[in-house]
Each structure stands twice: as structure tokens, then as C-alpha cells.
Design a protein around this motif. Structure first.
Motif, PDB file in Angstrom:
ATOM      1  N   TYR A  59      -9.719  -5.472   0.898  1.00 52.86           N
ATOM      2  CA  TYR A  59      -9.741  -4.549  -0.241  1.00 52.86           C
ATOM      3  C   TYR A  59      -9.002  -5.105  -1.457  1.00 52.86           C
ATOM      4  O   TYR A  59      -8.610  -4.358  -2.342  1.00 52.86           O
ATOM      5  N   MET A  60      -8.858  -6.409  -1.506  1.00 46.56           N
ATOM      6  CA  MET A  60      -8.214  -7.053  -2.645  1.00 46.56           C
ATOM      7  C   MET A  60      -9.057  -6.934  -3.909  1.00 46.56           C
ATOM      8  O   MET A  60      -8.537  -6.991  -5.025  1.00 46.56           O
ATOM      9  N   SER A  61     -10.366  -6.752  -3.749  1.00 44.42           N
ATOM     10  CA  SER A  61     -11.256  -6.657  -4.905  1.00 44.42           C
ATOM     11  C   SER A  61     -11.695  -5.235  -5.216  1.00 44.42           C
ATOM     12  O   SER A  61     -12.204  -4.983  -6.312  1.00 44.42           O
ATOM     13  N   PHE A  62     -11.510  -4.288  -4.282  1.00 45.61           N
ATOM     14  CA  PHE A  62     -11.984  -2.924  -4.488  1.00 45.61           C
ATOM     15  C   PHE A  62     -10.860  -1.910  -4.683  1.00 45.61           C
ATOM     16  O   PHE A  62     -11.102  -0.819  -5.196  1.00 45.61           O
ATOM     17  N   GLY A  63      -9.624  -2.245  -4.292  1.00 48.15           N
ATOM     18  CA  GLY A  63      -8.576  -1.244  -4.312  1.00 48.15           C
ATOM     19  C   GLY A  63      -8.895  -0.159  -3.292  1.00 48.15           C
ATOM     20  O   GLY A  63      -9.554  -0.419  -2.284  1.00 48.15           O
ATOM     21  N   PRO A  64      -8.473   1.070  -3.503  1.00 47.09           N
ATOM     22  CA  PRO A  64      -8.682   2.133  -2.511  1.00 47.09           C
ATOM     23  C   PRO A  64     -10.092   2.725  -2.546  1.00 47.09           C
ATOM     24  O   PRO A  64     -10.275   3.937  -2.411  1.00 47.09           O
ATOM     25  N   TYR A  65     -11.095   1.876  -2.753  1.00 48.96           N
ATOM     26  CA  TYR A  65     -12.482   2.328  -2.802  1.00 48.96           C
ATOM     27  C   TYR A  65     -13.352   1.408  -1.958  1.00 48.96           C
ATOM     28  O   TYR A  65     -12.935   0.313  -1.566  1.00 48.96           O
ATOM     29  N   THR A  66     -14.570   1.822  -1.705  1.00 50.59           N
ATOM     30  CA  THR A  66     -15.464   1.028  -0.867  1.00 50.59           C
ATOM     31  C   THR A  66     -16.225  -0.028  -1.656  1.00 50.59           C
ATOM     32  O   THR A  66     -16.762  -0.974  -1.078  1.00 50.59           O
ATOM     33  N   ALA A  69     -17.040   5.639  -2.692  1.00 46.64           N
ATOM     34  CA  ALA A  69     -16.252   6.481  -1.783  1.00 46.64           C
ATOM     35  C   ALA A  69     -14.842   5.911  -1.717  1.00 46.64           C
ATOM     36  O   ALA A  69     -14.603   4.742  -2.023  1.00 46.64           O
ATOM     37  N   ARG A  70     -13.908   6.729  -1.308  1.00 45.75           N
ATOM     38  CA  ARG A  70     -12.518   6.288  -1.182  1.00 45.75           C
ATOM     39  C   ARG A  70     -12.299   5.656   0.188  1.00 45.75           C
ATOM     40  O   ARG A  70     -12.966   5.989   1.166  1.00 45.75           O
ATOM     41  N   ALA A  71     -11.347   4.720   0.239  1.00 47.94           N
ATOM     42  CA  ALA A  71     -11.000   4.040   1.491  1.00 47.94           C
ATOM     43  C   ALA A  71      -9.489   3.847   1.520  1.00 47.94           C
ATOM     44  O   ALA A  71      -8.984   2.737   1.670  1.00 47.94           O
ATOM     45  N   ASP A  72      -8.748   4.940   1.376  1.00 43.76           N
ATOM     46  CA  ASP A  72      -7.296   4.853   1.230  1.00 43.76           C
ATOM     47  C   ASP A  72      -6.609   4.269   2.455  1.00 43.76           C
ATOM     48  O   ASP A  72      -5.672   3.472   2.331  1.00 43.76           O
ATOM     49  N   ALA A  73      -7.030   4.668   3.656  1.00 44.38           N
ATOM     50  CA  ALA A  73      -6.390   4.154   4.867  1.00 44.38           C
ATOM     51  C   ALA A  73      -6.597   2.647   4.990  1.00 44.38           C
ATOM     52  O   ALA A  73      -5.659   1.901   5.314  1.00 44.38           O
ATOM     53  N   GLU A  74      -7.827   2.194   4.730  1.00 47.11           N
ATOM     54  CA  GLU A  74      -8.128   0.768   4.816  1.00 47.11           C
ATOM     55  C   GLU A  74      -7.325  -0.033   3.781  1.00 47.11           C
ATOM     56  O   GLU A  74      -6.777  -1.092   4.069  1.00 47.11           O
ATOM     57  N   TYR A  75      -7.256   0.507   2.574  1.00 49.64           N
ATOM     58  CA  TYR A  75      -6.538  -0.165   1.499  1.00 49.64           C
ATOM     59  C   TYR A  75      -5.038  -0.214   1.778  1.00 49.64           C
ATOM     60  O   TYR A  75      -4.402  -1.269   1.640  1.00 49.64           O
ATOM     61  N   ASN A  76      -4.455   0.901   2.183  1.00 53.72           N
ATOM     62  CA  ASN A  76      -3.009   0.956   2.432  1.00 53.72           C
ATOM     63  C   ASN A  76      -2.581   0.039   3.561  1.00 53.72           C
ATOM     64  O   ASN A  76      -1.466  -0.484   3.566  1.00 53.72           O
ATOM     65  N   ALA A  77      -3.467  -0.186   4.522  1.00 56.57           N
ATOM     66  CA  ALA A  77      -3.141  -1.086   5.633  1.00 56.57           C
ATOM     67  C   ALA A  77      -3.042  -2.534   5.173  1.00 56.57           C
ATOM     68  O   ALA A  77      -2.304  -3.336   5.751  1.00 56.57           O
ATOM     69  N   ALA A  78      -3.789  -2.875   4.115  1.00 61.17           N
ATOM     70  CA  ALA A  78      -3.846  -4.267   3.672  1.00 61.17           C
ATOM     71  C   ALA A  78      -2.971  -4.559   2.467  1.00 61.17           C
ATOM     72  O   ALA A  78      -2.425  -5.661   2.351  1.00 61.17           O
ATOM     73  N   ALA A  79      -2.837  -3.605   1.552  1.00 59.10           N
ATOM     74  CA  ALA A  79      -2.080  -3.839   0.314  1.00 59.10           C
ATOM     75  C   ALA A  79      -0.590  -3.785   0.613  1.00 59.10           C
ATOM     76  O   ALA A  79       0.075  -2.780   0.375  1.00 59.10           O
ATOM     77  N   ARG A  80      -0.038  -4.887   1.110  1.00 53.98           N
ATOM     78  CA  ARG A  80       1.332  -4.924   1.622  1.00 53.98           C
ATOM     79  C   ARG A  80       2.313  -5.583   0.662  1.00 53.98           C
ATOM     80  O   ARG A  80       3.485  -5.769   1.000  1.00 53.98           O
ATOM     81  N   GLY A  81       1.850  -5.965  -0.545  1.00 50.46           N
ATOM     82  CA  GLY A  81       2.717  -6.665  -1.473  1.00 50.46           C
ATOM     83  C   GLY A  81       3.292  -5.780  -2.559  1.00 50.46           C
ATOM     84  O   GLY A  81       3.122  -4.563  -2.554  1.00 50.46           O
ATOM     85  N   CYS A  82       3.967  -6.420  -3.512  1.00 51.56           N
ATOM     86  CA  CYS A  82       4.551  -5.688  -4.651  1.00 51.56           C
ATOM     87  C   CYS A  82       3.481  -5.008  -5.481  1.00 51.56           C
ATOM     88  O   CYS A  82       3.689  -3.927  -6.011  1.00 51.56           O
ATOM     89  N   PHE A  83       2.326  -5.675  -5.625  1.00 55.33           N
ATOM     90  CA  PHE A  83       1.254  -5.153  -6.456  1.00 55.33           C
ATOM     91  C   PHE A  83       0.025  -4.859  -5.609  1.00 55.33           C
ATOM     92  O   PHE A  83      -0.289  -5.590  -4.663  1.00 55.33           O
ATOM     93  N   GLY A  84      -0.655  -3.786  -5.975  1.00 61.02           N
ATOM     94  CA  GLY A  84      -1.943  -3.483  -5.383  1.00 61.02           C
ATOM     95  C   GLY A  84      -3.014  -3.608  -6.443  1.00 61.02           C
ATOM     96  O   GLY A  84      -2.894  -4.374  -7.402  1.00 61.02           O
ATOM     97  N   LEU A  85      -4.089  -2.844  -6.300  1.00 62.52           N
ATOM     98  CA  LEU A  85      -5.163  -2.823  -7.269  1.00 62.52           C
ATOM     99  C   LEU A  85      -5.529  -1.375  -7.570  1.00 62.52           C
ATOM    100  O   LEU A  85      -5.806  -0.601  -6.640  1.00 62.52           O
ATOM    101  N   TYR A  86      -5.500  -0.998  -8.833  1.00 58.61           N
ATOM    102  CA  TYR A  86      -5.749   0.368  -9.299  1.00 58.61           C
ATOM    103  C   TYR A  86      -4.648   1.340  -8.868  1.00 58.61           C
ATOM    104  O   TYR A  86      -4.796   2.542  -9.045  1.00 58.61           O
ATOM    105  N   THR A  87      -3.598   0.856  -8.260  1.00 61.25           N
ATOM    106  CA  THR A  87      -2.481   1.708  -7.841  1.00 61.25           C
ATOM    107  C   THR A  87      -1.181   1.113  -8.372  1.00 61.25           C
ATOM    108  O   THR A  87      -1.137  -0.063  -8.731  1.00 61.25           O
TER     109      THR A  87
END
Length: 399
Positions: A188-195, A201-219
Motif C-alpha cells: 500500500y505504498m502507492s495507494f495509502g489507505p485505499y484499494t 474502497a478503503r483498506a485501512d487495516a491493510e494499510y496500517n499493517a504496512a505503513a510502519r515508518g515516520c511517514f505514510g501516504l495520505y495520512t
């Protein structure tokens, strides 16, 4: 009177040749020393630029209690003039965190251009851009097709450039040598919390599991989210910009299954020249989408990095260009490593030989089990642990 013979002192041919040879040896020894001294000065300037960015991030956080948002700008933008197509999938938040940092790194004038309507006249053609301008992706991609361009995209910001990097000018835009850190994953490095880009559609659980750094995408994150400690977490990393020479750190290759095996592209490297690719780029691997192409754009290869492969390793994308997730590690033109900016504002030089765990292991990802289950410690050793902000790894080694 008697004549006295006087002998005039001078050099023999042999002596002259010896002196010339000695001078040649000294010059040969001096030139590398001069080059090394110049690179040392450039490296120090590169580090100082990174420190200025770190100070800007802290000032931004002091103002807003958040880190700058990576993936910002209007969610919907109308087509601009006749040059810009109605590409709805790209009409949302395509500006990088670097844009929000402009007022905090002494670029107030450029910030005023970005945040207000801008009229650009070139070649007898005038274009009026709304506040936040055109989508950087389209500006860079279409620079050779149209006479007018959104000026900020082609403005080189000194603070965003490392003097050791020789890349300059077209076909890329205003280049950047510093990228925000997504952590030790790529999903989800290219989509942020979306599919998808169209936000179907939203994919918050999938995104939160992967976005483990200081910066995310769209958040946005804040310092309070960095539970591993500001001094133990990488905030940004250095990267080369593309020179058109198919270097493994700047010209991505299509890795297909890189999401499960980060070494997917290693077989495409030229064995006799291990910093260059043996294979040709994919037909859709456009020049304008290569590494460090534009500081204003959110695209992976432009302004993002992760801590999966060690510094100066190959960039490998799950797609056909830099618009997809992959191994976007840090890189530099310095010898033996690259700079990173820690969340506390300190700049560290990370060597290529840093302990990086099992590079063939897949990253942490939603729906996986065992060592790849969400919340697991990084499979990439010390290097991966430095990229994650809240995985509770113990940093017990120097870096």
C-alpha cells in the motif's frame, strides 16, 4: 696574467628528467587528495542540508503537532487549460511532504507560488494554474509536449539537493535527493489507505499493517506515534537522482513478485558492473518517472524510501514504473553509504554493510502469519528496525 677557467653550474638532461618525474608523481598524489577534499566538503554540505530539513520538520511539528502530510493538495482539481487531460484517477492529493515544508526551510517565496494561483507565459502561450497547481506527474511527463509548465515543479530547491549528486535539469524537473521514510514494508505504498488510486474502497487495516515508518501516504503521523524513540527511528533518507545511465539505484526494474521476495530484481544486474542493470527498462518505465525526478510529487521513486534492502542496493518495483510499491532504499554518490535523517533531527551516515537481516524474506503484511504477521519485528535486522516507528525492537548496536 693567467686565465682562470670558470664552470657554469646547470642541470644535466638526466637530472631534469628526474625532477620532472618527481613533479609528476607529486601531482598524481595531489589530485586524488584534492578530489577527496572536495567530496568531503560536498558531503558535509549534503549533511547540513539534511539538518535544515530536520529543523524544518520539527518547526512544522511545533506549529501543527503533526508531521507534514505526504500526499496533500486538493482532492479534486479541474483540468487546466487545454493541455491537461481529465485523468480522474490522478486528481487527488499528489503533492509531497516537501511542499508543506517550504515555509519552514526558508522557501516562503516558492510557497507563495504553490499556494496561490499562478500565471505562466512561455513561448507566447499563457496558462493560468489554480492554487496548488497542476499534478506534478503530468507536468514532468508532458514537459516535452507543451510549451507551458507549472513553474514550481522545475525549480531546484537548494535545500532539497545534495551537492554530491551531479544530476541536473531535463528531462526531470526540480530534483530531490531526500525522501520520506515509509518504514520497513512496501504494501500500500502507492495507494495509502485505499484499494486503488481512484479510491474505490478503503483498506485501512491493510494499510496500517504496512505503513510502519515516520511517514505514510495520505495520512499524517506525529512524534507521539514514534514509540521506538525519535533517536532510533529514521524519518527521511538520501537518494540519488537519475542520470540516464541505467544505474541500479535510480532506474527501477519490474520485479513482479517483489512484494514477497525483495531480491526479485537482483538477477537483472550486470555481474561485471554491479552498479548497473544488464537488462533494458520496461517500455513503460518512462524517463520522467525515475528516481528523484521532482520534489513536489508524491510518487514512490521521487520522494519516498523504505528500509528493506541496505543502502545503495537496487530499486525494484512491483509495477512497470516508479508509480508502484517496491524496494526504494536509500542511496548516494558518497563512498560506502548514504545519509539518513533521524526523527530527533540528527543526521547519520549509514554504511552499505549495515546489518540488514534476511533480504530475501517478505516484509510484514496484512493477512500474513508467523514472522510476517502485522506487528512483528522487522525481518531486516537493524536496518529494518530503524525504519519502523513502533515495533518495539531493541537497538543495541552502533549505526
Amino acid at each position: 696574467m693567467t686565465k682562470t677557467n670558470r664552470t657554469t653550474a646547470g642541470f644535466t638532461l638526466v637530472e631534469l628528467l628526474v625532477v620532472i618525474a618527481i613533479i609528476g608523481v607529486l601531482v598524481g598524489l595531489l589530485l586524488p587528495a584534492v578530489q577527496a577534499a572536495r567530496e568531503a566538503a560536498r558531503r558535509m554540505s549534503c549533511s547540513n542540508n539534511f539538518k535544515q530539513i530536520g529543523l524544518g520538520i520539527h518547526n512544522y511539528h511545533s506549529t501543527y503537532n503533526k508531521l507534514p502530510k505526504h500526499g496533500t493538495g486538493p482532492i479534486a482539481v479541474r483540468a487546466i487549460g487545454t493541455n491537461w487531460p481529465q485523468e480522474r484517477d490522478f486528481r487527488h492529493e499528489r503533492l509531497s511532504a516537501h511542499v508543506g515544508l517550504l515555509p519552514f526551510v526558508e522557501q516562503q517565496a516558492l510557497w507563495e507560488q504553490v499556494s496561490n494561483p499562478l500565471i505562466v507565459t512561455q513561448g507566447g502561450t499563457t496558462e493560468t494554474y489554480p492554487a496548488w497547481g497542476a499534478i506534478p506527474w503530468n507536468v514532468i511527463a508532458q514537459t516535452n509536449n507543451y510549451t507551458t509548465d507549472w513553474t514550481p515543479c522545475f525549480t531546484d530547491v537548494v535545500t532539497f539537493r545534495c551537492p554530491s549528486d551531479p544530476g541536473y535539469g531535463l528531462p526531470l524537473g526540480g530534483r530531490s535527493n531526500y525522501a520520506v521514510c515509509y518504514g520497513d514494508a512496501m504494501d500500500y505504498m502507492s495507494f495509502g489507505p485505499y484499494t486503488n488510486w481512484a479510491r474505490g474502497a478503503r483498506a485501512d487495516a491493510e494499510y496500517n499493517a504496512a505503513a510502519r515508518g515516520c511517514f505514510g501516504l495520505y495520512t499524517q503521523t506525529s512524534f507521539r506515534d514514534i514509540l521506538d524513540g525519535l533517536s532510533n527511528t529514521i524519518c527521511m533518507g538520501e537518494n540519488n537522482t537519475d542520470l540516464g545511465d541505467e544505474h541500479i539505484t535510480t532506474s527501477p526494474r519490474n520485479g513482479g513478485n517483489v512484494g514477497n521476495n525483495p531480491l526479485q530484481c537482483a538477477g537483472q544486474i550486470e555481474v561485471s558492473r554491479p552498479t548497473f542493470w544488464r537488462t533494458s527498462p520496461h517500455a513503460n518505465n518512462f524517463v520522467e518517472t525515475r528516481r528523484g525526478a521532482c520534489w513536489a510529487g508524491v510518487t514512490m521513486g521521487w520522494t519516498m524510501c523504505n528500509t528493506i534492502l541496505p543502502p545503495n542496493r537496487e530499486v525494484c518495483s512491483a509495477g512497470q514504473n516508479t508509480a508502484r510499491e517496491g524496494t526504494w532504499t536509500v542511496s548516494s554518490r558518497h563512498q560506502g553509504g548514504a545519509h539518513v535523517l533521524m526523527a530527533d533531527g540528527a543526521v547519520k551516515f549509514i554504511t552499505d554493510s549495515i546489518e540488514a537481516g534476511n533480504s530475501s524474506a517478505g516484509p510484514v503484511k496484512f493477512g500474513q502469519s508467523g514472522a510476517r504477521a502485522p506487528g512483528s519485528q522487522s525481518p531486516y535486522g537493524l536496518w529494518g528496525a530503524l525504519g519502523s516507528r513502533a515495533s518495539k525492537e531493541v537497538i543495541d548496536k552502533d549505526f
